[in-house]
Design a protein around this motif. Sequence first.
Motif, mmCIF file in Angstrom:
data_model
loop_
_atom_site.group_PDB
_atom_site.id
_atom_site.type_symbol
_atom_site.label_atom_id
_atom_site.label_comp_id
_atom_site.label_asym_id
_atom_site.label_seq_id
_atom_site.Cartn_x
_atom_site.Cartn_y
_atom_site.Cartn_z
ATOM 1 N N GLN A 199 39.495 36.529 54.001
ATOM 2 C CA GLN A 199 40.435 36.433 55.108
ATOM 3 C C GLN A 199 41.628 37.354 54.881
ATOM 4 O OE1 GLN A 199 41.477 32.271 55.479
ATOM 5 N NE2 GLN A 199 39.336 31.639 55.667
ATOM 6 N N GLU A 200 42.124 37.366 53.648
ATOM 7 C CA GLU A 200 43.282 38.200 53.337
ATOM 8 C C GLU A 200 42.932 39.683 53.342
ATOM 9 O OE1 GLU A 200 46.505 37.372 52.907
ATOM 10 O OE2 GLU A 200 45.952 35.331 53.501
ATOM 11 N N VAL A 201 41.772 40.046 52.787
ATOM 12 C CA VAL A 201 41.385 41.464 52.765
ATOM 13 C C VAL A 201 41.129 41.969 54.181
ATOM 14 C CG1 VAL A 201 39.682 43.135 51.957
ATOM 15 C CG2 VAL A 201 40.506 41.353 50.408
ATOM 16 N N PHE A 202 40.435 41.174 55.000
ATOM 17 C CA PHE A 202 40.232 41.565 56.399
ATOM 18 C C PHE A 202 41.580 41.837 57.053
ATOM 19 C CE2 PHE A 202 35.932 40.344 58.394
ATOM 20 C CZ PHE A 202 35.233 40.582 57.225
ATOM 21 N N GLY A 203 42.489 40.864 56.935
ATOM 22 C CA GLY A 203 43.789 40.999 57.580
ATOM 23 C C GLY A 203 44.549 42.214 57.090
ATOM 24 N N TRP A 204 44.532 42.435 55.769
ATOM 25 C CA TRP A 204 45.261 43.575 55.200
ATOM 26 C C TRP A 204 44.691 44.892 55.716
ATOM 27 C CZ3 TRP A 204 43.849 47.744 52.145
ATOM 28 C CH2 TRP A 204 44.927 48.505 51.647
ATOM 29 N N MET A 205 43.376 45.020 55.711
ATOM 30 C CA MET A 205 42.759 46.267 56.149
ATOM 31 C C MET A 205 43.005 46.536 57.627
ATOM 32 S SD MET A 205 39.178 46.495 54.045
ATOM 33 C CE MET A 205 39.209 47.056 52.320
ATOM 34 N N LEU A 206 42.883 45.517 58.447
ATOM 35 C CA LEU A 206 43.080 45.700 59.878
ATOM 36 C C LEU A 206 44.545 45.996 60.204
ATOM 37 C CD1 LEU A 206 40.717 42.824 60.937
ATOM 38 C CD2 LEU A 206 40.386 45.220 61.566
ATOM 39 N N GLU A 207 45.454 45.318 59.523
ATOM 40 C CA GLU A 207 46.880 45.574 59.750
ATOM 41 C C GLU A 207 47.263 46.968 59.262
ATOM 42 O OE1 GLU A 207 48.819 42.368 57.776
ATOM 43 O OE2 GLU A 207 48.136 40.876 59.243
ATOM 44 N N ARG A 208 46.684 47.409 58.144
ATOM 45 C CA ARG A 208 46.940 48.752 57.640
ATOM 46 C C ARG A 208 46.500 49.788 58.661
ATOM 47 N NH1 ARG A 208 43.789 52.662 55.868
ATOM 48 N NH2 ARG A 208 44.593 54.212 54.369
#
Length: 285
Positions: free
Chosen positions: A29-38
């Motif tokens: 969940q955190e990696v998805f969010g980080w990548m998409l926000e980046r």
Amino acid sequence: MTSADTAPVSAPAPRTPDDVPGWFWKADQEVFGWMLERQTAAGTGGDILELGTYLGRSAILLGEHLQPGESLTVCDLFDSDAPDDDNSAEMAMSYRDSLTRRAFEANYLAFHPKLPTVVQAPTSALADGRIPAGSCRFVHVDASHLYEHVAGDIQVARAALGPDGLIALDDYRSEHTPGVAAAVWEAVFDHGLQPVCLTPEKFYGTWGDAEALKRELCVRDWRGEGFRMDEETIAGRTLHRLAWEDPAKPAPGPVGRSTPRRLALDVLPPIATRALRRARHRLQG
């Protein structure tokens, strides 16, 4: 009428995405969010594609990161017949009667005002070009575990992704999914896929600039947020491993190879890892 039109919905509406059944855990969940926000911060636009969505737990998060003009497409068999006997046996073993389109739609609409584009078909149906080439910025592959299917899904993803697009591949290391591992590492060594990050459940990579992404990944204080972060080198390629840890535990050691105990936990299939951790907690308690 299809079964998706007629299936009753008896389960209560989920109050949080974690109430939705599935295997989409904290680290991812955190990696998805980080990548998409980046991507959004960098001005990288594009649609999002999910191959295999089950009951919508990850799709709900993907939908939260759509920007104006972007769309989410999910492709799943749901309660349709599988395209071949092997896939049919896999579906029967893994999902039985739990996977229906109506259940997915109810879960998704509990958090979003409208549905994504839903393709109820084998993921191979997307190889016909219905996803415009280069139109996507993020693709999540979590459908069949059979080698031939996963290899095809990776090629669908590659064609769909733009130059800075990212791919997340589920079950790349589980004992019961050797076909996924074969297809993933084949893509790395034979088809130019650059590894970026691993979690216990998913492989993250790109056909774009992996080095810039890895540098930015290290800027975030993952350890301070309760994650373990290690660095590995595979055939000259560096990548990072992230795993969620209880922040109450002692801080992990320096970046590098894990201790033998942690390495054993990393290479075990997830179900065995969880059982081992539960046993350890019982002994400590």
